[in-house]
Design a protein around this motif. Structure first.
Motif, short mmCIF file in Angstrom:
data_model
loop_
_atom_site.label_atom_id
_atom_site.label_comp_id
_atom_site.label_asym_id
_atom_site.label_seq_id
_atom_site.Cartn_x
_atom_site.Cartn_y
_atom_site.Cartn_z
N ASN A 174 0.83 -1.21 0.00
CA ASN A 174 0.00 0.00 0.00
C ASN A 174 0.87 1.26 0.00
N ALA A 175 1.98 1.23 0.73
CA ALA A 175 2.88 2.38 0.75
C ALA A 175 3.44 2.67 -0.64
N VAL A 176 3.80 1.62 -1.37
CA VAL A 176 4.30 1.80 -2.74
C VAL A 176 3.20 2.38 -3.63
N ARG A 177 1.99 1.87 -3.50
CA ARG A 177 0.89 2.39 -4.31
C ARG A 177 0.63 3.87 -4.02
N CYS A 178 0.65 4.22 -2.74
CA CYS A 178 0.44 5.63 -2.39
C CYS A 178 1.54 6.50 -2.99
N ALA A 179 2.78 6.06 -2.88
CA ALA A 179 3.89 6.85 -3.41
C ALA A 179 3.82 6.99 -4.92
N SER A 180 3.27 5.99 -5.61
CA SER A 180 3.20 6.05 -7.08
C SER A 180 2.33 7.19 -7.57
N LEU A 260 15.38 14.19 0.17
CA LEU A 260 15.78 14.67 -1.15
C LEU A 260 14.74 14.38 -2.23
N ALA A 261 13.71 13.62 -1.87
CA ALA A 261 12.60 13.37 -2.79
C ALA A 261 11.74 14.61 -2.90
N ASN A 262 10.95 14.68 -3.98
CA ASN A 262 10.03 15.81 -4.11
C ASN A 262 8.89 15.68 -3.11
N CYS A 263 8.38 14.46 -2.90
CA CYS A 263 7.27 14.22 -1.98
C CYS A 263 7.53 12.92 -1.23
N VAL A 264 6.97 12.83 -0.03
CA VAL A 264 7.16 11.65 0.81
C VAL A 264 5.81 11.11 1.29
N ALA A 265 5.61 9.81 1.12
CA ALA A 265 4.48 9.11 1.74
C ALA A 265 5.03 8.44 2.99
N TYR A 266 4.48 8.76 4.14
CA TYR A 266 5.05 8.28 5.39
C TYR A 266 4.02 7.52 6.22
N GLN A 287 0.23 10.78 4.55
CA GLN A 287 0.41 9.68 5.50
C GLN A 287 -0.38 8.47 5.02
N HIS A 288 0.33 7.41 4.70
CA HIS A 288 -0.32 6.20 4.21
C HIS A 288 -0.71 5.25 5.33
N HIS A 289 -0.16 5.49 6.54
CA HIS A 289 -0.40 4.55 7.63
C HIS A 289 -0.34 5.29 8.96
#
Length: 340
Positions: A174-180, A260-266, A287-289
């Motif tokens: 799910n974290a990968v999907r959110c970041a995509s 250093l990423a443009n956006c972060v899912a945490y 926030q994914h979780h």
């Protein structure tokens, strides 16, 4: 060094906007001293043109053995105002890191606690040469350009020692999907037409490997730092006195790679959220979780379109993206707010 609990990286450093506010209002210098797991200077240094927070060696014993101590926000605020307290030692941790107090103060700055965090970090810190070298090696090997990729962080073992592998897999995917779905365009929060590379970091090697494999299956470029051992937590490693400081570099390397990423899912905990505050585009972090559960995400619809895949040449070998560290500081200090 003698405290039973010192907190992790985010616990210790997320409160810097709040602490700098107190120091500025009370006309104090702010100095940082770490004894556990090693001196902070092993991992971070003040940058050229920034603020030097190191304690002069000739005054270290005098500063550390004198003054008042406070760990509660109310005590810190009151004692910092006292002219009779020349040295104020702080071991401060709070769920909001002082953000509510900071944001409640009139005319504090041009931004909120969250908005000023990145700027304050850049004035205070640049990675030490060993940490900077490892960060650049990851970027170069993975062909990642700062600001041209997105990131996901997962605390798979938050507050526990072990976790059901199926639960970890579910959270990871799910974290990968959110970041995509996060944008790589720093000027927009809209979904881009190109597929971003995803930098995945976690407190568990199995989760990172699962993320990489899931990315391959889904046609998404997921990058993980390949390590032989589990990443060490600054506060939970019982044998820290017997370890080399370099054993703890992972916490700082991952923080910078996320930031250093443009956006972060945490996810849960403060580490990933802190990285989002340090990233180039605070407004697109998500926030994914959380403790109450996950935010379900679908994979971005364009991930299998090869024509839309982002191409990146990465950081050139020998290049640097960090400000050089300051030389050793000269002695001489007056009123102090020290951070243990």
């Amino acid at each position: 060094e003698t405290s039973a609990h010192c907190g992790g990286l985010a616990d210790r450093l997320s409160a810097m906007p709040f602490l700098i506010l107190l120091a500025a209002r009370s006309q104090r210098l702010i100095l940082i001293y770490w004894g556990r797991p090693a001196a902070l200077e092993e991992f971070l240094l003040p940058p050229v043109g920034g603020m030097d927070w190191r304690i002069p060696k000739s005054m270290q014993s005098q500063i550390l053995s004198n003054g008042r101590f406070a760990s509660v926000q109310e005590d810190l605020v009151q004692l910092s105002k006292s002219r009779s307290v020349a040295i104020l030692h702080c071991l401060f941790q709070a769920h909001d890191h002082g953000a509510l107090y900071f944001n409640s103060q009139p005319q504090v700055s041009d931004g909120s606690f969250e908005q000023v965090t990145r700027g304050i970090w850049r004035v205070l810190f640049t990675p030490s040469p060993p940490v900077a070298t490892r960060i650049l090696q990851v970027l170069q090997k993975a062909n990642l350009q700062p600001g041209k990729y997105v990131a996901a962080h997962l605390r798979a073992l938050y507050a526990v020692e072990t976790r059901d592998p199926e639960q970890v897999r579910y959270w990871t995917e799910n974290a990968v999907r959110c970041a995509s779905n996060l944008p790589t365009d720093s000027s927009s929060t809209m979904r881009q037409k190109s597929t971003p590379s995803i930098l995945f970091a976690a407190d568990n090697r199995a989760a990172s490997l699962l993320a990489e494999r899931y990315g391959i299956a889904q046609g998404v470029h997921v990058v993980r730092r390949k390590t032989k051992e589990e990443p060490l937590h600054l506060d939970k490693t019982l044998d820290w006195k017997d370890r080399d400081p370099r054993d703890f570099d992972d916490a700082f390397v991952d923080l910078y790679l996320l930031a250093l990423a443009n956006c972060v899912a945490y996810g849960m905990g403060g580490y990933g959220k802190f990285a989002s505050f340090l990233s180039r585009n605070l407004t697109c972090g998500m926030q994914h979780h959380a403790a109450i559960g996950i935010t379900p995400c679908e994979m971005a619809t364009n991930v299998n379109n090869e024509e839309n895949r982002i191409e990146s040449s990465g950081v050139e070998v020998g290049a640097t993206i960090f400000i050089s560290p300051m030389p050793a500081r000269k002695d001489g200090v007056t009123n102090v707010l020290s951070i243990a």
